[in-house]
Design a protein around this motif. Sequence first.
Motif, short mmCIF file in Angstrom:
data_model
loop_
_atom_site.label_atom_id
_atom_site.label_comp_id
_atom_site.label_asym_id
_atom_site.label_seq_id
_atom_site.Cartn_x
_atom_site.Cartn_y
_atom_site.Cartn_z
N SER A 78 1.31 -1.67 -0.09
CA SER A 78 0.06 -0.26 -0.20
C SER A 78 0.59 0.86 0.12
CB SER A 78 -0.99 0.07 1.13
OG SER A 78 -2.29 -1.06 1.47
N ALA A 79 1.89 0.88 0.63
CA ALA A 79 2.57 2.60 0.58
C ALA A 79 2.85 2.55 -0.72
CB ALA A 79 4.33 1.86 1.69
N PHE A 80 4.15 2.35 -1.92
CA PHE A 80 4.46 1.46 -2.65
C PHE A 80 3.17 2.78 -3.58
CE2 PHE A 80 8.69 -0.47 -1.33
CZ PHE A 80 9.20 0.58 -1.91
N ALA A 192 2.59 6.83 12.26
CA ALA A 192 4.02 8.02 12.00
C ALA A 192 4.50 6.85 11.27
CB ALA A 192 4.57 7.96 13.14
N ALA A 193 4.59 5.23 11.63
CA ALA A 193 4.90 4.36 11.40
C ALA A 193 4.55 3.96 9.60
CB ALA A 193 4.91 2.96 11.66
N GLY A 194 3.08 4.46 9.67
CA GLY A 194 2.46 4.43 7.82
C GLY A 194 3.14 5.31 6.68
N TYR A 195 3.11 6.71 7.34
CA TYR A 195 3.80 7.49 7.43
C TYR A 195 4.46 7.29 6.87
CZ TYR A 195 -0.18 9.78 9.94
OH TYR A 195 -2.14 9.92 10.31
N ALA A 196 5.96 7.61 7.50
CA ALA A 196 7.02 6.71 7.41
C ALA A 196 7.25 5.98 5.91
CB ALA A 196 7.91 6.57 8.24
#
Length: 302
Positions: A78-80, A192-196
């Motif tokens: 999802s992050a990518f 914050a881990a998700g935003y990072a």
Amino acid sequence: MPTVALTPTTTRLSPLLLACLASTWFVWGSTYLAIKWALVSFPPFFQMGTRFVAAGLVLGAFARWRGARWPDRAQWTSAFILGALMLGGGYGATAFAQQSISSGLVVAFIAVVPAVVALFELPYGVRPSRLETAGIALGLVGIVLLTQGEGFGASAAGLVSMAIACTAWCAGSVWAKHGLPGGRKLELAPGAAGYASQMLAGGVLLLALSWGAGEQPTLPPDPRSLACWFYLVVAGSLIGFSAYMLLLQRTSTALASSYTFVNPVIAMVLGVTVGGEVVGAGEMLAAGIVTASVVLLLAGRR
């Protein structure tokens, strides 16, 4: 904040959400001139890539220090996806456009984001009201007028880049909230881990684009360019982008996109008074029409 899936719209804004709105309204409005000045030493994809990798590392270290779990495989996927759209397409194409277009015109073009977001939300059953429809129509008229001005007329590449940037950013914003077309939800790691992870994923993709384009930064960098780069890492990424993602999770997409109402004013004022940029009367009129369209959109979604 377990996911970026659709959540009920907050009816009363908390101090945290008000601070997030202020960050996207005022801080982001100043970043466009900073991007322009940083381009003196840092090419567009290199500038954006290093900016988000640096911010992602700092935010990721903070999250780990607070005991947050690192994202799993699905969350990295999802992050990518979101990083490629919102950071790679949105920020990368914007920085590329600013090589040939003033920061004021760039942010005026971005003011059409709420209209494009409304169109992207149609497949999810989110129908615009009459005021929203009027705002969309007025915004499109303003953008057509804006693209006829001398600034955009002198740079077809800049115009295309801004169209790509707006489309990619809007797609990422809507899919982050509602999921991909077809029903698959995009789930980032909590907080914050998700935003990072999103910043790191988008930053790596931007650096790959930089390498493919053969970009070379100027070393040693111009002092003002280096100062602007640090400002973009801290104010634009760590504060501004994190605030926007939090707004997407806890408020409506329309409210999260309301920064486009304030950003054009701040960016144009800074561009003309501090940056020495020139914006014609016709382009100012077009920007005003686009801003009026945003007012209609926000009034329609109150």
